[in-house]
Design a protein around this motif. Structure first.
Motif, short mmCIF file in Angstrom:
data_model
loop_
_atom_site.label_atom_id
_atom_site.label_comp_id
_atom_site.label_asym_id
_atom_site.label_seq_id
_atom_site.Cartn_x
_atom_site.Cartn_y
_atom_site.Cartn_z
N ASP A 1 0.91 -1.20 -0.09
CA ASP A 1 -0.11 -0.02 -0.03
C ASP A 1 0.92 1.04 -0.12
OD1 ASP A 1 -2.48 -1.15 0.06
OD2 ASP A 1 -2.63 -1.06 2.06
N VAL A 2 1.63 1.44 -0.85
CA VAL A 2 2.48 2.64 -1.01
C VAL A 2 1.73 3.49 -1.76
CG1 VAL A 2 4.70 3.54 -1.80
CG2 VAL A 2 4.73 1.09 -1.13
N ARG A 3 1.85 4.89 -1.06
CA ARG A 3 1.17 5.91 -1.78
C ARG A 3 2.20 7.04 -1.82
NH1 ARG A 3 -3.77 4.65 -2.89
NH2 ARG A 3 -4.58 6.75 -3.66
N VAL A 4 2.38 7.98 -2.88
CA VAL A 4 3.43 8.81 -2.86
C VAL A 4 2.47 10.32 -3.14
CG1 VAL A 4 5.12 9.74 -4.38
CG2 VAL A 4 4.93 7.38 -4.06
N GLY A 5 2.70 11.16 -2.22
CA GLY A 5 2.07 12.29 -2.29
C GLY A 5 3.27 13.60 -1.95
#
Lengths: 83, 83
Positions: free
Chosen positions: A37-41
């Protein structure tokens, strides 16, 4: 007074995050298989000159809504600290 | 156990941040003249499956050093929370 705002801008949970997916696969390829569940912001810091914390929050909010955040695809939160 | 890591990756203070400078000017053009020192970095969240908080920290650190962070130009910090 000077305040520092720390703003986090993330893709909305409902949307696919292709960059996050790519990072996820790369981490697995590097042997870090426990990661998901990697999320990049984006993380933005800025200094605000304002009379009090409340007006610093208002200015930061305005900056997010007018420029920094695309509210169709992104959500944001921020914290304000003095100095 | 599952942990969530919140990672902030920012350009080093010693380096120019052209994206931050551009955002700074844009905010001034929008009338938000009280804003200064804008710096733009990345915020990454990921879930880590690990036995305890310490090993979750180790995995996150490894992910940062091996893939996520360019340590020549960027610094990072992270917090780990359960769940």
């Amino acid at each position: 007074m000077t305040f520092t705002a720390h703003i986090n801008i993330m893709p909305l949970k409902e949307l696919l995050d292709p960059q996050g997916k790519a990072v996820n696969s790369s981490l697995h390829n590097l042997g870090l298989t426990g990661v998901q569940d990697v999320r990049v912001g984006k993380h933005i810091t800025l200094k605000v000159e304002a009379a009090d914390k409340q007006s610093a929050e208002n200015i930061t909010n305005e900056a997010c809504k007018k420029l920094l955040v695309n509210q169709v695809m992104e959500g944001y939160d921020f914290t304000i600290v003095e100095g």
